[in-house]
Design a protein around this motif. Structure first.
Motif, PDB file in Angstrom:
ATOM      1  N   LEU A  77     -12.373   8.029   1.196  1.00 16.27           N
ATOM      2  CA  LEU A  77     -10.938   7.858   1.480  1.00 16.27           C
ATOM      3  C   LEU A  77     -10.419   6.543   0.890  1.00 16.27           C
ATOM      4  O   LEU A  77      -9.330   6.506   0.293  1.00 16.27           O
ATOM      5  CB  LEU A  77     -10.726   7.875   2.999  1.00 16.27           C
ATOM      6  N   ALA A 131       3.424   1.267   2.612  1.00 15.67           N
ATOM      7  CA  ALA A 131       3.470   2.017   3.871  1.00 15.67           C
ATOM      8  C   ALA A 131       2.923   3.430   3.670  1.00 15.67           C
ATOM      9  O   ALA A 131       2.251   3.980   4.557  1.00 15.67           O
ATOM     10  CB  ALA A 131       4.908   2.058   4.398  1.00 15.67           C
ATOM     11  N   GLN A 162       0.560   4.348   1.506  1.00 18.78           N
ATOM     12  CA  GLN A 162      -0.908   4.261   1.444  1.00 18.78           C
ATOM     13  C   GLN A 162      -1.499   4.070   2.841  1.00 18.78           C
ATOM     14  O   GLN A 162      -2.526   4.666   3.178  1.00 18.78           O
ATOM     15  CB  GLN A 162      -1.321   3.097   0.524  1.00 18.78           C
ATOM     16  N   LYS A 163      -0.825   3.266   3.647  1.00 20.85           N
ATOM     17  CA  LYS A 163      -1.312   3.074   5.031  1.00 20.85           C
ATOM     18  C   LYS A 163      -1.266   4.396   5.797  1.00 20.85           C
ATOM     19  O   LYS A 163      -2.193   4.731   6.547  1.00 20.85           O
ATOM     20  CB  LYS A 163      -0.473   2.006   5.735  1.00 20.85           C
ATOM     21  N   GLN A 164      -0.180   5.154   5.607  1.00 23.16           N
ATOM     22  CA  GLN A 164      -0.092   6.460   6.271  1.00 23.16           C
ATOM     23  C   GLN A 164      -1.215   7.387   5.808  1.00 23.16           C
ATOM     24  O   GLN A 164      -1.773   8.134   6.610  1.00 23.16           O
ATOM     25  CB  GLN A 164       1.263   7.110   5.991  1.00 23.16           C
ATOM     26  N   ALA A 165      -1.544   7.321   4.517  1.00 26.23           N
ATOM     27  CA  ALA A 165      -2.624   8.169   3.996  1.00 26.23           C
ATOM     28  C   ALA A 165      -3.973   7.773   4.605  1.00 26.23           C
ATOM     29  O   ALA A 165      -4.808   8.634   4.919  1.00 26.23           O
ATOM     30  CB  ALA A 165      -2.676   8.083   2.469  1.00 26.23           C
ATOM     31  N   LEU A 166      -4.187   6.469   4.790  1.00 29.12           N
ATOM     32  CA  LEU A 166      -5.429   6.017   5.428  1.00 29.12           C
ATOM     33  C   LEU A 166      -5.488   6.496   6.880  1.00 29.12           C
ATOM     34  O   LEU A 166      -6.516   7.014   7.338  1.00 29.12           O
ATOM     35  CB  LEU A 166      -5.529   4.481   5.396  1.00 29.12           C
ATOM     36  N   ILE A 167      -4.393   6.309   7.608  1.00 27.81           N
ATOM     37  CA  ILE A 167      -4.348   6.701   9.024  1.00 27.81           C
ATOM     38  C   ILE A 167      -4.597   8.202   9.170  1.00 27.81           C
ATOM     39  O   ILE A 167      -5.411   8.645   9.985  1.00 27.81           O
ATOM     40  CB  ILE A 167      -2.974   6.303   9.645  1.00 27.81           C
ATOM     41  N   LYS A 168      -3.891   8.988   8.345  1.00 26.88           N
ATOM     42  CA  LYS A 168      -4.024  10.452   8.406  1.00 26.88           C
ATOM     43  C   LYS A 168      -5.446  10.893   8.033  1.00 26.88           C
ATOM     44  O   LYS A 168      -6.054  11.726   8.708  1.00 26.88           O
ATOM     45  CB  LYS A 168      -3.011  11.077   7.435  1.00 26.88           C
ATOM     46  N   GLY A 169      -5.988  10.284   6.971  1.00 29.99           N
ATOM     47  CA  GLY A 169      -7.312  10.678   6.486  1.00 29.99           C
ATOM     48  C   GLY A 169      -8.429  10.338   7.448  1.00 29.99           C
ATOM     49  O   GLY A 169      -9.331  11.152   7.682  1.00 29.99           O
ATOM     50  N   VAL A 170      -8.391   9.145   8.009  1.00 29.46           N
ATOM     51  CA  VAL A 170      -9.447   8.736   8.951  1.00 29.46           C
ATOM     52  C   VAL A 170      -9.376   9.595  10.214  1.00 29.46           C
ATOM     53  O   VAL A 170     -10.403  10.036  10.743  1.00 29.46           O
ATOM     54  CB  VAL A 170      -9.320   7.243   9.318  1.00 29.46           C
ATOM     55  N   VAL A 205      -5.989   4.077  14.852  1.00 25.83           N
ATOM     56  CA  VAL A 205      -6.413   3.471  13.584  1.00 25.83           C
ATOM     57  C   VAL A 205      -5.618   2.179  13.419  1.00 25.83           C
ATOM     58  O   VAL A 205      -4.394   2.184  13.586  1.00 25.83           O
ATOM     59  CB  VAL A 205      -6.150   4.405  12.387  1.00 25.83           C
ATOM     60  N   GLY A 230      -1.988   3.266  13.771  1.00 27.94           N
ATOM     61  CA  GLY A 230      -1.847   4.716  13.785  1.00 27.94           C
ATOM     62  C   GLY A 230      -2.351   5.336  15.068  1.00 27.94           C
ATOM     63  O   GLY A 230      -3.302   4.850  15.675  1.00 27.94           O
ATOM     64  N   GLY A 255      -2.742  10.448  14.001  1.00 25.44           N
ATOM     65  CA  GLY A 255      -2.673  10.681  12.561  1.00 25.44           C
ATOM     66  C   GLY A 255      -1.427  10.156  11.882  1.00 25.44           C
ATOM     67  O   GLY A 255      -1.244  10.341  10.681  1.00 25.44           O
TER      68      GLY A 255
END
Lengths: 67, 67, 67, 67, 67, 67
Positions: free
Chosen positions: A28, E15, E17-25, E42, F53, F56
């Protein structure tokens, strides 16, 4: 050079599941931020349900209460 | 008032080695920043090699592979 | 593969002082535990004195009181 | 959405004491900041006295010395 | 009830990219461990390159040296 | 010798509120575990809502959506 610390309850997580978490989080960070996996650390900490609280109760109490 | 958290793999670190880490880190903060050792905390956490990842693999896997 | 997190108050610590902390802690882990410096991370976090408490008071309050 | 991490020495803290810590910290965040307890996490970590240092010594050494 | 703390250098992460990290983790914890996303936290912390060390040098020094 | 780390969103928490958190958490550790307040550290970290987060989504997204 990311450092990721994952804290979860100690519910018999297997070595395979831990490997899947390590692999997935590292990928990720490569995908979203272009980080180098060789300098990406992931650290998993397992916490007893007596030691984890939410809503003012321990997870042990919550599970006993069917939550 | 520094707080230092050292996370290492649980490879049979002895009490003497832990004392050397605590003493050395505390002295470093005195030397570099003039901190008061009496309010300097050092906390060592030992982590199983299954729970520590680098390069997308656990340290257990890496050692098995000779890395 | 150690990870060291140093939390200190934000009292104008210079880049040179930060480098001295990073170098010193890394060397300590090499000397005491034989760790590889290339996989040793050091992370310094600076915390406002309003946000740091000891003895039930913030560091801001303590300094005002001459402690 | 607060997250509170309490690190203490592993001196036989009981499940009841842990519940009192979880309940008390959560209530404090409700009272002072109006936080929602349902999204307030409290995590207690117990640390061996060999692994905790203050004043350049481990807590084990300090207790032996009567401090 | 997992808690994930991601520490990265402060290189203008957006912001999105941060959302993508939060969603992915969060999704990873659902997929691997069957965790409830509603109680998965997260937390991303961005650290100045002066404050992050590897190999005994700050990331600022390493980048200057072309590493 | 407890160490307490409180992570909250950066919603304009005042110095007085921070003092109330520091005082309250320290007193709780005295009351429940008989800890010495002089060696009790409390550290408050304020995190931007983009960087936090839950479910998600970032807290920024959740608030926009009325959650």
């Amino acid at each position: 050079m990311p450092f990721v610390n994952i804290k979860i309850t100690d519910d018999g997580v297997t070595a395979e599941q831990k490997q899947a978490l390590i692999k997935g989080v590292t990928q990720l960070l490569v995908d979203v931020l272009g980080k180098n996996p060789q300098t990406t650390f992931v650290l998993i900490e397992e916490v007893n349900t007596d030691n984890w609280g939410i809503g003012g109760e321990s997870v042990t109490q919550r599970r006993r209460g069917g939550k």
